[in-house]
Design an enzyme around this catalytic site. Structure first.
Site, PDB file in Angstrom:
ATOM      1  N   GLY A   1      -3.593  -0.813  -8.087  1.00 19.18           N
ATOM      2  CA  GLY A   1      -4.442   0.223  -7.496  1.00 19.18           C
ATOM      3  C   GLY A   1      -5.847   0.224  -8.066  1.00 19.18           C
ATOM      4  O   GLY A   1      -6.777   0.740  -7.425  1.00 19.18           O
ATOM      5  N   SER A   2      -6.036  -0.334  -9.256  1.00 12.74           N
ATOM      6  CA  SER A   2      -7.374  -0.383  -9.854  1.00 12.74           C
ATOM      7  C   SER A   2      -8.127  -1.657  -9.506  1.00 12.74           C
ATOM      8  O   SER A   2      -9.294  -1.795  -9.852  1.00 12.74           O
ATOM      9  CB  SER A   2      -7.279  -0.248 -11.384  1.00 12.74           C
ATOM     10  OG  SER A   2      -6.888   1.058 -11.710  1.00 12.74           O
TER      11      SER A   2
ATOM     12  N   SER B   1      -9.741   0.295 -14.731  1.00 12.88           N
ATOM     13  CA  SER B   1      -8.335   0.658 -14.955  1.00 12.88           C
ATOM     14  C   SER B   1      -8.236   2.164 -14.900  1.00 12.88           C
ATOM     15  O   SER B   1      -8.834   2.859 -15.731  1.00 12.88           O
ATOM     16  CB  SER B   1      -7.841   0.153 -16.313  1.00 12.88           C
ATOM     17  OG  SER B   1      -6.574   0.725 -16.590  1.00 12.88           O
TER      18      SER B   1
ATOM     19  N   SER C   1      -5.765   4.235 -15.628  1.00 13.12           N
ATOM     20  CA  SER C   1      -5.205   4.817 -16.858  1.00 13.12           C
ATOM     21  C   SER C   1      -6.019   4.431 -18.083  1.00 13.12           C
ATOM     22  O   SER C   1      -6.030   5.146 -19.080  1.00 13.12           O
ATOM     23  CB  SER C   1      -3.772   4.328 -17.057  1.00 13.12           C
ATOM     24  OG  SER C   1      -3.778   2.914 -17.253  1.00 13.12           O
TER      25      SER C   1
ATOM     26  N   THR D   1      -3.944  -0.499 -19.112  1.00 14.32           N
ATOM     27  CA  THR D   1      -3.274  -1.664 -18.520  1.00 14.32           C
ATOM     28  C   THR D   1      -3.571  -2.904 -19.365  1.00 14.32           C
ATOM     29  O   THR D   1      -4.741  -3.255 -19.576  1.00 14.32           O
ATOM     30  CB  THR D   1      -3.746  -1.832 -17.065  1.00 14.32           C
ATOM     31  OG1 THR D   1      -3.320  -0.666 -16.366  1.00 14.32           O
ATOM     32  CG2 THR D   1      -3.159  -3.056 -16.409  1.00 14.32           C
TER      33      THR D   1
ATOM     34  N   ARG E   1      -3.487   4.417  -6.982  1.00 12.42           N
ATOM     35  CA  ARG E   1      -3.681   4.060  -5.564  1.00 12.42           C
ATOM     36  C   ARG E   1      -4.152   5.238  -4.735  1.00 12.42           C
ATOM     37  O   ARG E   1      -4.582   5.047  -3.594  1.00 12.42           O
ATOM     38  CB  ARG E   1      -2.389   3.473  -4.985  1.00 12.42           C
ATOM     39  CG  ARG E   1      -1.228   4.437  -4.954  1.00 12.42           C
ATOM     40  CD  ARG E   1       0.055   3.723  -4.612  1.00 12.42           C
ATOM     41  NE  ARG E   1       1.218   4.599  -4.599  1.00 12.42           N
ATOM     42  CZ  ARG E   1       1.852   5.051  -5.677  1.00 12.42           C
ATOM     43  NH1 ARG E   1       1.425   4.718  -6.883  1.00 12.42           N
ATOM     44  NH2 ARG E   1       2.907   5.829  -5.558  1.00 12.42           N
TER      45      ARG E   1
ATOM     46  N   GLU F   1       4.420   0.441  -2.626  1.00 13.33           N
ATOM     47  CA  GLU F   1       4.452   1.480  -3.655  1.00 13.33           C
ATOM     48  C   GLU F   1       4.833   2.851  -3.093  1.00 13.33           C
ATOM     49  O   GLU F   1       5.584   3.585  -3.731  1.00 13.33           O
ATOM     50  CB  GLU F   1       3.107   1.571  -4.374  1.00 13.33           C
ATOM     51  CG  GLU F   1       2.827   0.360  -5.240  1.00 13.33           C
ATOM     52  CD  GLU F   1       1.659   0.569  -6.188  1.00 13.33           C
ATOM     53  OE1 GLU F   1       1.684   1.523  -6.976  1.00 13.33           O
ATOM     54  OE2 GLU F   1       0.690  -0.210  -6.112  1.00 13.33           O
TER      55      GLU F   1
ATOM     56  N   HIS G   1      -3.450 -21.995   9.835  1.00 13.98           N
ATOM     57  CA  HIS G   1      -3.388 -23.365   9.336  1.00 13.98           C
ATOM     58  C   HIS G   1      -2.112 -23.659   8.558  1.00 13.98           C
ATOM     59  O   HIS G   1      -1.969 -24.735   7.982  1.00 13.98           O
ATOM     60  CB  HIS G   1      -4.630 -23.657   8.480  1.00 13.98           C
ATOM     61  CG  HIS G   1      -5.895 -23.563   9.297  1.00 13.98           C
ATOM     62  ND1 HIS G   1      -6.418 -24.632   9.990  1.00 13.98           N
ATOM     63  CD2 HIS G   1      -6.678 -22.504   9.577  1.00 13.98           C
ATOM     64  CE1 HIS G   1      -7.506 -24.243  10.642  1.00 13.98           C
ATOM     65  NE2 HIS G   1      -7.679 -22.954  10.414  1.00 13.98           N
TER      66      HIS G   1
ATOM     67  N   LYS H   1       6.146  -1.569 -17.526  1.00 12.94           N
ATOM     68  CA  LYS H   1       5.086  -1.289 -18.501  1.00 12.94           C
ATOM     69  C   LYS H   1       5.684  -0.803 -19.820  1.00 12.94           C
ATOM     70  O   LYS H   1       5.211  -1.175 -20.894  1.00 12.94           O
ATOM     71  CB  LYS H   1       4.114  -0.242 -17.942  1.00 12.94           C
ATOM     72  CG  LYS H   1       3.203  -0.805 -16.854  1.00 12.94           C
ATOM     73  CD  LYS H   1       2.155   0.203 -16.411  1.00 12.94           C
ATOM     74  CE  LYS H   1       1.235  -0.423 -15.373  1.00 12.94           C
ATOM     75  NZ  LYS H   1       0.192   0.462 -14.883  1.00 12.94           N
TER      76      LYS H   1
END
Ligand code: PA5
Length: 372
Positions: free
Chosen positions: A70-71, A112, A114, A117, A164, A252, A268, A364
């Site tokens: 999301g970042s 970021s 938060s 990350t 997000r 998500e 292609h 995480k």
């Protein structure tokens, strides 16, 4: 948009049931989605005050925007908006390391939500070692702490939301920092935001929870995709970035698998995958992300869509969603916004809380416990 109600959809009524939505949407993702235009207004104020306080700096030779999930999307959108006018490369980086070309002439924007990350913190350290000019966009965390200790400017954005659902806060300061040192066209730079926010306000009224399914294209596309695997095809340029955004939002918010690709590259290679898809694709739905300008400005892209639609034929359901507005900023943000709403409604059809991200949280926390 061509829509066929999906017979697998068990409870389309949930989309118009405000009490069921209240119970499912425990953390208020739909509130945040409906309030996105106001978030953009707040973000524009934060961005302009931040940029006005940046120390003067030489024009960079490259811009690298580094972030994940999301970042990272704010970086993707910035790069798309700047693609036609920027006279320096703008690269989005989603990794622990930065490309080998970075150096003192590179502007690195570390994004970021938060601020914690690990890949972004690692890329920040890499930028610091390479002597890059660094600017951070974050709500706090270790990134803000390191940057402040290093004297790197930090654009602080409000905390407490899912990344997000903070795309206004992540995109608009990033775009403003880029626009402070790289010339952007009037229809894609910060000055285009006012008209885009007006359009988004109108979209929010038309796509919000109070507009019933029969009149609400965001609910309709969610219902049409329910129980299916969506494949989002962006028809060129920014629609490719948005195909990835729609995919990520369905992953998500709706906890649904989804796939994305962009034309002309899809023509292609992946086009041939449809040869064998007659039985595989029974539960797939293709959504073309389109821009009305294609029909006049890029007729060869419009032709590609037409031929691809014929190749897919009746192997999978097909739908089209269209950008609205005249400026690039309006078209990009309106088409993104429709997917944001649709993915939240898709979560309700799946009976899940759009905000919860248990798998990402687990990953995480396990990595945080690991040494080295
Ligand atoms: O939506 C999410 O929560 C993720 O995609 C995060 O954005 C991603 O994990 C990176 O975290 P952050 O945005 O805090 O840097």
């Amino acid at each position: 948009m061509s829509l066929h109600a999906n017979p697998l959809a068990p409870t389309p009524g949930v989309l118009d049931d405000l009490e069921a939505i209240r119970i499912l949407d425990r953390s208020g993702m739909l509130d945040l989605t409906e309030a996105f235009p106001q978030q953009c207004r707040d973000a524009a104020a934060i961005a302009s005050s931040f940029v006005s306080q940046l120390p003067p700096a030489a024009k960079p030779t490259q811009v690298v925007i580094t972030g994940l999930g999301g970042s990272a999307i704010g970086g993707d959108l910035t790069a798309s908006l700047a693609a036609a006018s920027a006279d320096v490369p703008i690269v989005v980086n989603r990794d622990y390391d930065l490309p080998g070309f970075v150096g003192p002439q590179t502007l690195v924007i570390a994004s970021s939500y938060s601020g914690n990350t690990e890949e972004t913190l690692s890329a920040y350290r890499h930028a610091r070692e390479a002597g890059c000019r660094i600017v951070c966009v974050t709500s706090g965390g270790e990134l803000a702490r390191m940057a402040e200790a290093d004297g790197a400017p930090v654009c602080r954005i409000p905390r407490g939301r899912p990344p997000r659902a903070s795309t206004g806060y992540l995109l608009i300061p990033t775009l403003a920092v880029v626009a402070s040192c790289v010339a952007l066209d009037a229809d894609s730079g910060p000055e285009a935001l006012g008209a885009a926010i007006e359009l988004l306000t109108d979209c929010s009224r038309r796509w919000g929870r109070h507009v019933p399914l029969a009149d609400n294209p965001a609910k309709q596309i969610a219902l049409a995709l329910h129980g299916r695997i969506p494949i989002f095809y962006g028809t060129q340029g920014y629609r490719g970035v948005l195909a990835v955004r729609w995919k990520g939002q369905f992953n998500e918010n709706a906890k649904s698998h989804a796939f994305a690709n962009v034309l002309p590259e899809q023509n292609h290679n992946e086009i041939l995958g449809w040869d064998q898809a007659r039985t595989q694709a029974q539960n797939w739905s293709v959504v073309f992300l389109r821009d009305p300008l294609e029909l006049t400005a890029t007729p060869r892209i419009a032709k590609r869509v037409e031929v691809l639609r014929t190749v897919i034929g009746n192997k999978a359901d097909q739908h089209e969603v269209w950008a609205e507005g005249t400026t690039l900023m309006q078209r990009l943000l309106s088409l993104m916004y429709l997917g944001d709403f649709a993915s939240v409604y898709a979560a309700f059809l799946n009976g899940v809380d759009p905000t919860a991200i248990a798998g990402i949280d687990l990953l995480k926390s396990e990595l945080a416990r690991m040494e080295g």
